[in-house]
Design a protein around this motif. Structure first.
Motif, PDB file in Angstrom:
ATOM      1  N   SER A 243       0.852  -1.195   0.000  1.00 22.30           N
ATOM      2  CA  SER A 243       0.000   0.000   0.000  1.00 22.30           C
ATOM      3  C   SER A 243       0.885   1.242   0.000  1.00 22.30           C
ATOM      4  O   SER A 243       2.050   1.176   0.397  1.00 22.30           O
ATOM      5  CB  SER A 243      -0.897   0.032   1.251  1.00 22.30           C
TER       6      SER A 243
ATOM      7  N   ASP B 116      -5.331  -7.260  12.414  1.00 20.99           N
ATOM      8  CA  ASP B 116      -6.364  -6.534  11.671  1.00 20.99           C
ATOM      9  C   ASP B 116      -7.674  -7.315  11.708  1.00 20.99           C
ATOM     10  O   ASP B 116      -7.669  -8.531  11.843  1.00 20.99           O
ATOM     11  CB  ASP B 116      -5.949  -6.281  10.211  1.00 20.99           C
TER      12      ASP B 116
ATOM     13  N   ASP C 183      -2.274   2.294  12.629  1.00 22.64           N
ATOM     14  CA  ASP C 183      -2.836   3.018  11.491  1.00 22.64           C
ATOM     15  C   ASP C 183      -4.327   2.679  11.407  1.00 22.64           C
ATOM     16  O   ASP C 183      -4.942   2.831  10.359  1.00 22.64           O
ATOM     17  CB  ASP C 183      -2.089   2.574  10.212  1.00 22.64           C
TER      18      ASP C 183
HETATM   19  C1  LIG Z   1      -5.650   2.595   6.766  1.00 24.27           C
HETATM   20  S1  LIG Z   1      -5.810   0.869   6.952  1.00 24.27           S
HETATM   21  C2  LIG Z   1      -4.179   0.395   7.424  1.00 24.27           C
HETATM   22  C3  LIG Z   1      -3.170   0.402   6.309  1.00 24.27           C
HETATM   23  C4  LIG Z   1      -1.879  -0.261   6.704  1.00 24.27           C
HETATM   24  N1  LIG Z   1      -1.163   0.509   7.715  1.00 24.27           N
HETATM   25  C5  LIG Z   1      -0.947  -0.483   5.523  1.00 24.27           C
HETATM   26  O1  LIG Z   1       0.198   0.015   5.582  1.00 24.27           O
HETATM   27  O2  LIG Z   1      -1.288  -1.174   4.575  1.00 24.27           O
HETATM   28  C6  LIG Z   1      -6.689   0.749   8.458  1.00 24.27           C
HETATM   29  C7  LIG Z   1      -6.932  -0.674   8.917  1.00 24.27           C
HETATM   30  O3  LIG Z   1      -7.456  -0.640  10.255  1.00 24.27           O
HETATM   31  C8  LIG Z   1      -8.232  -1.809  10.400  1.00 24.27           C
HETATM   32  N2  LIG Z   1      -9.109  -1.717  11.584  1.00 24.27           N
HETATM   33  C9  LIG Z   1     -10.103  -0.835  11.805  1.00 24.27           C
HETATM   34  N3  LIG Z   1     -10.712  -1.100  12.970  1.00 24.27           N
HETATM   35  C10 LIG Z   1     -10.060  -2.171  13.514  1.00 24.27           C
HETATM   36  C11 LIG Z   1     -10.232  -2.917  14.711  1.00 24.27           C
HETATM   37  N4  LIG Z   1     -11.202  -2.620  15.583  1.00 24.27           N
HETATM   38  N5  LIG Z   1      -9.405  -3.957  14.969  1.00 24.27           N
HETATM   39  C12 LIG Z   1      -8.431  -4.279  14.059  1.00 24.27           C
HETATM   40  N6  LIG Z   1      -8.226  -3.607  12.899  1.00 24.27           N
HETATM   41  C13 LIG Z   1      -9.028  -2.562  12.626  1.00 24.27           C
HETATM   42  C14 LIG Z   1      -9.010  -1.874   9.098  1.00 24.27           C
HETATM   43  O4  LIG Z   1      -9.526  -3.169   8.860  1.00 24.27           O
HETATM   44  C15 LIG Z   1      -7.953  -1.447   8.069  1.00 24.27           C
HETATM   45  O5  LIG Z   1      -7.347  -2.550   7.454  1.00 24.27           O
END
Ligand SMILES: C[S@@+](CC[C@H](N)C(=O)[O-])C[C@H]1O[C@@H](n2cnc3c(N)ncnc32)[C@H](O)[C@@H]1O
Length: 207
Positions: A31, A81, A122
């Motif tokens: 990403s 995640d 993130d």
């Molecule tokens: C912006 S993306 C992260 C991108 C990642 N840092 C990368 O470099 O590819 C945000 C992520 O947070 C995860 N997320 C949101 N709420 C969550 C939760 N309660 N527990 C675990 N993961 C969560 C989402 O599924 C999503 O994949």
């Protein structure tokens, strides 16, 4: 053409014209987010040989991939995640909702008492478009990541966490300052200007 398809067309154009998206494709990053971490790491020296790194909200895996490449086998990366994440060399992945006690317990078991050097989050909730709901969901994740990092970080450990500038931002910042001796906000160039996201970098967890 419907308003919806026009705006998704504009989004796709912006996405494929984005130099970070192009670079991610060329260099094989999962990403474009990897470049935000690369920049934060360049400025803050977050990832060093032998480090134990926890990646919260890791999918599709750009941050974990960056950390694992930089550690090159000398260190540990544990990622969590809600969504599945295809396997990455050098990364242990746990799928589950970080808000659930069972997932937190499983994560602590994987950490198994190691001193953690870096917690990076993130995490971002699914946006409903209703500001108060979205801010409350984001604040909930931010508070949990703060609590967790206080629990697992060693005295020289660092927390890097995405947060959204808007309602609740000042309170979160004040809370982070109560829990950490040094707190900075950074907005990497790879973070889109129109996005309200920024990154908190917190060091020296208070006992
Ligand atoms: C912006 S993306 C992260 C991108 C990642 N840092 C990368 O470099 O590819 C945000 C992520 O947070 C995860 N997320 C949101 N709420 C969550 C939760 N309660 N527990 C675990 N993961 C969560 C989402 O599924 C999503 O994949």
């Amino acid at each position: 053409m419907s308003r919806r398809s026009k705006s998704s067309g504009a989004w796709l154009r912006e996405h494929f014209d984005d130099p970070y998206v192009q670079r991610a494709q060329k260099e094989g990053w999962r990403s474009r987010a990897a470049f935000k971490l690369e920049e934060l790491d360049g400025a803050e020296r977050l990832i060093f040989p032998g480090a134990t790194v926890i990646d919260l909200g890791a999918a599709p895996g750009g941050w974990s991939q960056y950390a694992a490449r930089k550690l090159a086998g000398n260190g540990t990366v544990i990622a969590v995640d809600l969504l599945p994440m295809p396997e990455l060399a050098g990364v242990t992945f746990l799928q589950g909702d970080f808000r659930e006690q069972a997932v937190l317990d499983a994560l602590l078991e994987l950490i198994s008492g190691r001193r953690v050097d870096l917690v990076m989050s993130d995490m971002a909730p699914n946006m409903s478009g209703v500001d108060v709901v979205d801010h409350a969901r984001a604040a909930d994740l931010e508070e949990l990541a703060l609590d967790f990092s206080r629990k697992v970080l060693g005295p020289d450990g660092t927390l890097v966490m995405k947060l959204f500038q808007g309602a609740g931002f000042q309170e979160l910042l004040a809370d982070a300052r109560r829990r950490f001796g040094q707190v900075r906000i950074r907005k990497p160039k790879a973070s889109r200007q129109r996005s309200s996201e920024a990154y908190l970098v917190a060091r020296k967890p208070r006992a």
